[in-house]
Design a protein around this motif. Structure first.
Motif, PDB file in Angstrom:
ATOM      1  N   THR A  23     -15.411 -44.076 -45.827  1.00 35.15           N
ATOM      2  CA  THR A  23     -16.620 -43.255 -45.840  1.00 35.15           C
ATOM      3  C   THR A  23     -16.402 -42.013 -46.689  1.00 35.15           C
ATOM      4  O   THR A  23     -15.329 -41.419 -46.652  1.00 35.15           O
TER       5      THR A  23
ATOM      6  N   THR B  75      -9.626 -33.426 -42.534  1.00 35.12           N
ATOM      7  CA  THR B  75     -10.595 -34.324 -41.905  1.00 35.12           C
ATOM      8  C   THR B  75     -10.161 -35.774 -42.091  1.00 35.12           C
ATOM      9  O   THR B  75      -9.746 -36.160 -43.178  1.00 35.12           O
ATOM     10  N   ARG B  76     -10.247 -36.547 -41.008  1.00 36.19           N
ATOM     11  CA  ARG B  76      -9.822 -37.940 -41.086  1.00 36.19           C
ATOM     12  C   ARG B  76     -10.871 -38.846 -40.453  1.00 36.19           C
ATOM     13  O   ARG B  76     -11.577 -38.433 -39.528  1.00 36.19           O
ATOM     14  N   THR B  77     -10.938 -40.087 -40.961  1.00 28.85           N
ATOM     15  CA  THR B  77     -11.919 -41.037 -40.435  1.00 28.85           C
ATOM     16  C   THR B  77     -11.546 -41.458 -39.018  1.00 28.85           C
ATOM     17  O   THR B  77     -12.406 -41.632 -38.166  1.00 28.85           O
ATOM     18  N   ASN B  78     -10.254 -41.626 -38.763  1.00 27.48           N
ATOM     19  CA  ASN B  78      -9.758 -41.968 -37.424  1.00 27.48           C
ATOM     20  C   ASN B  78     -10.467 -43.212 -36.885  1.00 27.48           C
ATOM     21  O   ASN B  78     -10.952 -43.223 -35.752  1.00 27.48           O
ATOM     22  N   SER B  79     -10.498 -44.263 -37.708  1.00 27.67           N
ATOM     23  CA  SER B  79     -11.275 -45.471 -37.389  1.00 27.67           C
ATOM     24  C   SER B  79     -10.843 -46.111 -36.089  1.00 27.67           C
ATOM     25  O   SER B  79      -9.648 -46.245 -35.823  1.00 27.67           O
ATOM     26  N   ARG B  80     -11.835 -46.508 -35.300  1.00 30.32           N
ATOM     27  CA  ARG B  80     -11.566 -47.416 -34.186  1.00 30.32           C
ATOM     28  C   ARG B  80     -11.974 -48.798 -34.692  1.00 30.32           C
ATOM     29  O   ARG B  80     -13.140 -49.132 -34.765  1.00 30.32           O
TER      30      ARG B  80
ATOM     31  N   LEU C  61       6.015 -52.897 -33.925  1.00 31.15           N
ATOM     32  CA  LEU C  61       5.249 -53.657 -34.912  1.00 31.15           C
ATOM     33  C   LEU C  61       6.181 -54.395 -35.876  1.00 31.15           C
ATOM     34  O   LEU C  61       7.294 -53.944 -36.145  1.00 31.15           O
TER      35      LEU C  61
ATOM     36  N   ARG D   3      -5.026 -52.251 -40.855  1.00 28.49           N
ATOM     37  CA  ARG D   3      -4.593 -52.579 -39.504  1.00 28.49           C
ATOM     38  C   ARG D   3      -5.758 -52.309 -38.564  1.00 28.49           C
ATOM     39  O   ARG D   3      -6.504 -51.348 -38.747  1.00 28.49           O
TER      40      ARG D   3
ATOM     41  N   LEU E  75     -14.316 -34.953 -37.973  1.00 25.92           N
ATOM     42  CA  LEU E  75     -13.458 -33.910 -37.417  1.00 25.92           C
ATOM     43  C   LEU E  75     -12.013 -34.082 -37.891  1.00 25.92           C
ATOM     44  O   LEU E  75     -11.599 -35.181 -38.267  1.00 25.92           O
TER      45      LEU E  75
ATOM     46  N   THR F 120      -6.985 -50.871 -35.346  1.00 21.34           N
ATOM     47  CA  THR F 120      -6.422 -49.904 -34.393  1.00 21.34           C
ATOM     48  C   THR F 120      -6.791 -50.229 -32.942  1.00 21.34           C
ATOM     49  O   THR F 120      -6.340 -49.536 -32.040  1.00 21.34           O
ATOM     50  N   THR F 121      -7.601 -51.269 -32.724  1.00 19.62           N
ATOM     51  CA  THR F 121      -7.863 -51.661 -31.338  1.00 19.62           C
ATOM     52  C   THR F 121      -6.888 -52.730 -30.862  1.00 19.62           C
ATOM     53  O   THR F 121      -6.834 -53.031 -29.677  1.00 19.62           O
ATOM     54  N   THR F 122      -6.137 -53.340 -31.797  1.00 22.28           N
ATOM     55  CA  THR F 122      -5.165 -54.374 -31.409  1.00 22.28           C
ATOM     56  C   THR F 122      -3.778 -54.095 -31.987  1.00 22.28           C
ATOM     57  O   THR F 122      -2.801 -54.722 -31.584  1.00 22.28           O
ATOM     58  N   ASP F 123      -3.695 -53.182 -32.957  1.00 19.52           N
ATOM     59  CA  ASP F 123      -2.488 -52.897 -33.734  1.00 19.52           C
ATOM     60  C   ASP F 123      -2.082 -54.054 -34.645  1.00 19.52           C
ATOM     61  O   ASP F 123      -0.975 -54.055 -35.199  1.00 19.52           O
TER      62      ASP F 123
ATOM     63  N   TYR G  20      -5.850 -47.112 -30.861  1.00 17.45           N
ATOM     64  CA  TYR G  20      -6.693 -46.948 -29.667  1.00 17.45           C
ATOM     65  C   TYR G  20      -6.277 -47.937 -28.572  1.00 17.45           C
ATOM     66  O   TYR G  20      -7.055 -48.240 -27.675  1.00 17.45           O
TER      67      TYR G  20
ATOM     68  N   HIS H  12      -8.414 -50.020 -40.163  1.00 20.35           N
ATOM     69  CA  HIS H  12      -8.024 -48.710 -40.685  1.00 20.35           C
ATOM     70  C   HIS H  12      -7.159 -48.912 -41.918  1.00 20.35           C
ATOM     71  O   HIS H  12      -6.186 -49.675 -41.877  1.00 20.35           O
TER      72      HIS H  12
ATOM     73  N   TYR I 103       5.260 -43.776 -41.154  1.00 22.76           N
ATOM     74  CA  TYR I 103       3.803 -43.845 -41.262  1.00 22.76           C
ATOM     75  C   TYR I 103       3.322 -42.752 -42.204  1.00 22.76           C
ATOM     76  O   TYR I 103       3.820 -41.633 -42.174  1.00 22.76           O
TER      77      TYR I 103
END
Lengths: 98, 417
Positions: free
Chosen positions: A96, A45-50, A2, A71, B253, A73-76, B305, A53, A19
């Motif tokens: 959230t 607990t994390r959102t871990n967005s797709r 990146l 960023r 989670l 996270t589907t394209t970086d 992802y 983010h 990171y």
């Protein structure tokens, strides 16, 4: 690798950065009043967005300072970077709340 | 199910291979099932198989948004071992290893399980101490593991460099002889074929877009790209996309999804008789039956992802491998790829009920889920069928993060799975 825009130093390769995980996680209040659920949520607990983010980075091998980034996270691809203390830019959905 | 045997091979060989039929059906989804598994990888297909074979649930479907075995099942480095430090982990992974040993016979499908030995290298006195601690803990738990001197390690794996003139010389190694590798695709296909024969519907190209809950809060139906499917039990085996599915029902989670890369070299003659791992300098390598060296790199630093990662992560691993095996230096790499792994804070999985009645989750396998495939599937099927965890997976709950009962293999193993 990146290419990351440090708000203080400009664009640098990813190898200079560390990171820092999801951004804008608020530590729960006074320890005596915090329930185990709230601690677990804050610590683990994390959102871990797709998608977009909000995350922390540190320019470890540069100025050493923390900053935040949006960023996808589907394209970086980075949407933007911004300084700690600034509000999250509106390009992303608000974080959230559990 | 068309039974595979030497006789069947001979018969088909003599009749021009024209008698082979499709190994599983491609059915349209039915309006309702007793249980639906989301995710057609090894864990999901295996869960459906054990639901049908051990718990007599045959109205079961597996939904897969792509093709079966196309996610992490088809992207990992196929290492199988059970030499974990903590009692809970040793019980879990050794349960899987015992199932691996008979899996080809049980499924009537050659999963090419090859217990060729897994060797974990120590490079410093600290490595030596922690690896010896693992050896002793494993032996107390009935898991085979033994300490080797550098000379013994080299006699087991002659290509290994045990000279003192490298940056991190080998000071010893642990060897689990029952560990090894298996053929990843065959695991998905074998479970799919055996589950299908018991009546399980395997539905590919079917993405879950929503989960409906009834007035009592329990799951009621799945919205999918191929229509509404009613069910009272849903098992999620979605690996890196678990958070995406669980967020749809408001269950958050302790997971983060990272890219994990692997790569293979050009094929060469047999040179590596076992799996070699080094947590200290981050390398793991084995040789496939085709002759390619199968190499696993580390996770990238950031959540993603994209199923791809940065080259410097692979370079780091290759540098370590070239030091350990100088004879590999001139090899060319043929392919590299990435998968998305869901990682928990303690690097142990979650196989559990969720706060939503009828919703079960099997996730958090991080960088090491392939080795657990049969055990994970077996225990998850039990959990779904009986609505309570099996004693082996009871500690791997979501609540352990609230209660502080972490199974902290992250601290125990440092990095590689």
């Amino acid at each position: 690798m990146l290419l990351i825009e440090c708000p203080f130093c400009g664009a640098r390769p990813e190898l200079e950065f560390a990171y820092g995980g999801e951004a804008h996680l608020a530590r729960p209040g006074a320890q005596a009043q915090v329930t185990p659920e709230q601690w677990a949520d804050y610590l683990y607990t994390r959102t871990n967005s797709r998608g977009v983010h909000a995350e922390r980075w540190r320019h470890l091998r540069g100025c050493g300072r923390f900053f935040n980034a949006l960023r996808d996270t589907t394209t970086d691809q980075f949407v933007c970077t911004y300084k700690v203390g600034e509000l999250q830019p509106p390009a992303a959905p608000a974080p959230t709340t559990p | 199910m068309q039974f595979f045997s030497a006789l069947a091979l001979l018969k088909e060989g003599l009749s021009g291979q024209r008698g082979w039929r499709e190994q599983w059906r491609s059915p349209e989804p039915k309006p309702a099932y007793d249980a639906v598994i989301i995710g057609g990888g090894g864990h999901g297909l295996g869960t459906a198989y054990y639901l049908a074979s051990e718990h007599r649930r045959t109205r079961v479907a597996v939904l897969e948004k792509g093709w079966i075995g196309g996610g992490n099942t088809g992207r990992n480095t196929t290492i199988i071992r059970s030499n974990y430090l903590f009692d809970e982990s040793a019980a879990l992974y050794d349960h899987a290893l015992k199932l691996w040993e008979g899996l080809a016979q049980v499924l009537n499908y050659n999963v090419m399980f090859s217990p060729r030995g897994v060797m974990m290298l120590a490079h410093t006195v600290h490595d030596e101490q922690i690896i010896k601690r693992h050896v002793h803990a494993n032996r107390c738990n009935g898991v085979d593991n033994e300490w080797l001197t550098p000379e013994e390690a080299k006699s087991f794996c002659p290509a290994l460099n045990i000279e003192h003139n490298i940056r991190y010389p080998v000071v010893g190694a642990a060897l689990q002889r029952r560990g090894g590798t298996a053929r990843h695709d065959a695991v998905a296909w074998g479970y799919a074929r055996a589950a299908d024969a018991l009546g399980v519907d395997i539905i590919e190209n079917c993405e879950v877009t929503g989960i409906r809950r009834g007035a009592d809060g329990a799951v009621e139906a799945l919205e999918t790209s191929r229509g509404l499917i009613r069910t009272r039990k849903i098992g999620v085996c979605a690996a890196g996309n678990t958070s995406v599915i669980m967020n749809r029902v408001g269950v958050r989670l302790p997971l983060e999804s990272f890219p994990l890369q692997a790569l293979v070299s050009e094929p060469i003659k047999p040179v590596l008789p076992c799996v070699v791992m080094s947590n200290g300098i981050h390398a793991y390598v084995s040789q496939s039956d085709k002759g390619e060296l199968v190499i696993g790199a580390g996770t990238d630093a950031y959540t993603s992802y994209t199923q791809r990662g940065a080259l410097h992560v692979n370079t780091h691993t290759l540098e370590a491998i070239c030091e350990l095996f100088p004879s590999f230096r001139r090899l060319q790499m043929l392919r590299n790829w990435g998968g998305i792994v869901d990682v928990t804070p303690d690097r142990s999985p979650i196989i559990a009920k969720t706060p939503v009645p009828g919703l079960y989750v099997n996730c958090g396998w991080g960088t090491g889920g392939f080795k657990a495939t049969p055990g994970s599937a077996h225990l998850f099927a039990w959990t779904i069928a009986k609505d309570e965890p099996h004693p082996i997976n009871a500690p791997f709950s979501i609540e352990r993060f609230r209660d502080g009962h972490l199974i902290d293999e992250a601290a125990a193993a440092a990095v590689a799975h």
